[in-house]
Design a protein around this motif. Sequence first.
Motif, PDB file in Angstrom:
ATOM      1  N   VAL A 195     -81.569 -30.143  96.594  1.00 23.39           N
ATOM      2  CA  VAL A 195     -80.732 -30.407  95.409  1.00 23.39           C
ATOM      3  C   VAL A 195     -81.227 -29.665  94.172  1.00 23.39           C
ATOM      4  CG1 VAL A 195     -79.764 -32.625  96.134  1.00 23.39           C
ATOM      5  CG2 VAL A 195     -81.980 -32.583  95.016  1.00 23.39           C
ATOM      6  N   GLY A 196     -82.338 -28.943  94.313  1.00 21.62           N
ATOM      7  CA  GLY A 196     -82.839 -28.124  93.196  1.00 21.62           C
ATOM      8  C   GLY A 196     -83.600 -28.898  92.134  1.00 21.62           C
ATOM      9  N   PRO A 198     -86.949 -29.999  90.051  1.00 22.38           N
ATOM     10  CA  PRO A 198     -88.263 -29.392  89.775  1.00 22.38           C
ATOM     11  C   PRO A 198     -89.367 -30.137  90.530  1.00 22.38           C
ATOM     12  CG  PRO A 198     -87.210 -30.174  87.748  1.00 22.38           C
ATOM     13  CD  PRO A 198     -86.357 -30.622  88.867  1.00 22.38           C
ATOM     14  N   PRO A 244     -83.357 -20.781  87.628  1.00 21.60           N
ATOM     15  CA  PRO A 244     -83.875 -22.066  88.112  1.00 21.60           C
ATOM     16  C   PRO A 244     -83.940 -22.201  89.634  1.00 21.60           C
ATOM     17  CG  PRO A 244     -81.573 -22.285  87.520  1.00 21.60           C
ATOM     18  CD  PRO A 244     -81.920 -20.848  87.333  1.00 21.60           C
ATOM     19  N   ILE A 369     -88.481 -23.912  90.699  1.00 25.20           N
ATOM     20  CA  ILE A 369     -87.240 -24.601  91.079  1.00 25.20           C
ATOM     21  C   ILE A 369     -86.883 -25.676  90.053  1.00 25.20           C
ATOM     22  CG2 ILE A 369     -88.423 -26.240  92.652  1.00 25.20           C
ATOM     23  CD1 ILE A 369     -85.873 -25.901  94.464  1.00 25.20           C
ATOM     24  N   GLY A 370     -85.642 -25.666  89.630  1.00 26.25           N
ATOM     25  CA  GLY A 370     -85.150 -26.656  88.670  1.00 26.25           C
ATOM     26  C   GLY A 370     -85.594 -26.415  87.244  1.00 26.25           C
ATOM     27  N   ILE A 371     -86.213 -25.268  86.994  1.00 23.01           N
ATOM     28  CA  ILE A 371     -86.674 -24.961  85.634  1.00 23.01           C
ATOM     29  C   ILE A 371     -86.065 -23.610  85.211  1.00 23.01           C
ATOM     30  CG2 ILE A 371     -88.671 -24.588  84.107  1.00 23.01           C
ATOM     31  CD1 ILE A 371     -90.340 -26.113  86.290  1.00 23.01           C
ATOM     32  N   GLY A 372     -85.287 -23.631  84.170  1.00 21.90           N
ATOM     33  CA  GLY A 372     -84.690 -22.396  83.669  1.00 21.90           C
ATOM     34  C   GLY A 372     -85.641 -21.683  82.731  1.00 21.90           C
TER      35      GLY A 372
ATOM     36  N   ARG B 100     -77.004 -32.810  91.290  1.00 19.64           N
ATOM     37  CA  ARG B 100     -77.184 -31.464  91.842  1.00 19.64           C
ATOM     38  C   ARG B 100     -76.814 -30.395  90.793  1.00 19.64           C
ATOM     39  NH1 ARG B 100     -77.162 -29.070  97.061  1.00 19.64           N
ATOM     40  NH2 ARG B 100     -76.681 -30.968  98.180  1.00 19.64           N
ATOM     41  N   ASP B 101     -77.567 -29.331  90.772  1.00 26.87           N
ATOM     42  CA  ASP B 101     -77.390 -28.203  89.839  1.00 26.87           C
ATOM     43  C   ASP B 101     -77.923 -28.458  88.434  1.00 26.87           C
ATOM     44  OD1 ASP B 101     -76.318 -26.613  91.831  1.00 26.87           O
ATOM     45  OD2 ASP B 101     -74.257 -27.248  91.421  1.00 26.87           O
ATOM     46  N   ASP B 102     -78.510 -29.622  88.191  1.00 26.78           N
ATOM     47  CA  ASP B 102     -79.201 -29.834  86.914  1.00 26.78           C
ATOM     48  C   ASP B 102     -80.464 -28.999  86.935  1.00 26.78           C
ATOM     49  OD1 ASP B 102     -77.461 -31.692  85.982  1.00 26.78           O
ATOM     50  OD2 ASP B 102     -78.777 -33.434  86.196  1.00 26.78           O
ATOM     51  N   TYR B 103     -80.826 -28.419  85.821  1.00 27.01           N
ATOM     52  CA  TYR B 103     -82.142 -27.796  85.700  1.00 27.01           C
ATOM     53  C   TYR B 103     -82.617 -27.841  84.249  1.00 27.01           C
ATOM     54  CZ  TYR B 103     -79.708 -23.451  84.270  1.00 27.01           C
ATOM     55  OH  TYR B 103     -78.921 -22.521  83.631  1.00 27.01           O
TER      56      TYR B 103
END
Lengths: 373, 132
Positions: A195-196, A198, A244, A369-372, B100-103
């Motif tokens: 699910v992406g 962090p 991300p 991952i999960g960090i822009g 999902r797709d949160d970052y």
Amino acid sequence: MLLPIAAMLLGGNDIIGWIMQIVFLGFFVVFMFYGQRFQMMIMLREVETHLRRLKLIRDDGRKKAMETIKEIGKPVGDPTERLDQFLEYIAITPQSMDPSGIVWKLEHVLDVRDVRFKDEVKLMAPEADETQINNLENTLEAAMALNMIYKVIRHFYLLGKKTLSLYIIMQIQMVLPLIMKQAEAYAQALRAFSVGQPIGDGAGALVAAKLMQGHKTREIARDVVAAEVPIEGRTAYVLKAKGPGGNVGKPGDGIRKIIEEKKGKISTIIMIDAALKLEGEKPGEIAEGVGAAIGGPGVEQFKIEDAILKNKIPVNAIIVKQDIGDAVSPMRKEIFDAADPVIERIKRLILERTKKGDIVIIAGIGNTIGIGQ
Amino acid sequence: MTDNVEAVKKISPFLLVVILVFFALSLVALFLAVESLIEQSGTLNSYSFLLIGFFGLAISIYMLLQTRGKPMHVTLELPRVITTLECPKCDFKNVRDFQRDDYIFKETGSCQKCNETMKITAIYREAKKNES
């Protein structure tokens, strides 16, 4: 009442006493000759129970990976066969009899592996974008790790059963609690990757991302972004893996390129990474030191050490402590909260170790991952 | 949130026979003890048999319960992951479950107060109380 019963059970003169004595002697003789075998059977049973659990974790991981591929990638056909082939994928490390140049050989093998993985994921999930491909790649790597753990334990279990060697069974039984912990961590990681979310390993990337907020970034090396950030009157080149999506990038190439661009005139390098804590230490604890704070197969560390040695650049390390479970599962609050104190330490280090107008490199290492940015 | 995977646990027929024999012998010991107690003959022996009978019964029932073909579960407890959104203009904070797709640093949604685009500033999981 109890006393005569106990006396009789332990050897009275009537029939029960005789039976008890024979049973006792029987136990003694049986355990004298077969004690080790009983011990082995108990150990085998324990390994078997854990193996069954490992199989369930592995199958569950595979199922989850398949669901994610179908959900994100919208494949035309059934990707099951391709996925099963992928889980058995191997990468053969270079021959080390003559170690000269092995780093570049290993880097090449890892690059080929990475390209091949990405191509396989693209074929399995044609609709996925770049970020999703990276996340899917990480998901499948976690599924691969679970598959490998299960197979290795099964190998030793069957080998122990076949040879009836106490020592084969004993060595696997002794490390089983650690292996189970690792397998459970990978199972958690698989879900986080799918699910992406962090992960704890991204502590360094998070610090770099916070520092580069509001500044223009550019891709300085493959999957590595850098931003020029003024900090305390110095110019800091902050770099991290490109997010991300799940990615660690090639920070070694990024650091080397900045050193080359600035003709070696770098006052100091500060590297931030997640590191394994010892039992008893708190997750999110920060420690400082010197040296290239970077894990992995060693290629990137080698490149960084090589570049800094040529230019005699001091390298400082800041680590955020966590255990293996935290490193690959969704980022804990304590680790997230450690980012701001790490930034304070970076500023203090810069003030203490550099002069105004100097150039510094700040490298946030880890899976982004999960960090822009 | 938990995910369960089921698998059938195999029972060894040999073990089942051993348990049943053990169970039967325990019942015989209990029967002999009760008979001896009723007839008031050899009281000491009957108490010993009673003890052995109950002990054997308890062990065989325990073993039977342990080996019966109950399904095995893998329970992976999924932690709650929280996303925090902040408005860069009015500092309004919104905390919700991860989607999902949160970052981190993603610009998403609009502020309920000033309609400005909000930014995800934190994603983390809350550790369980027994976690070190």
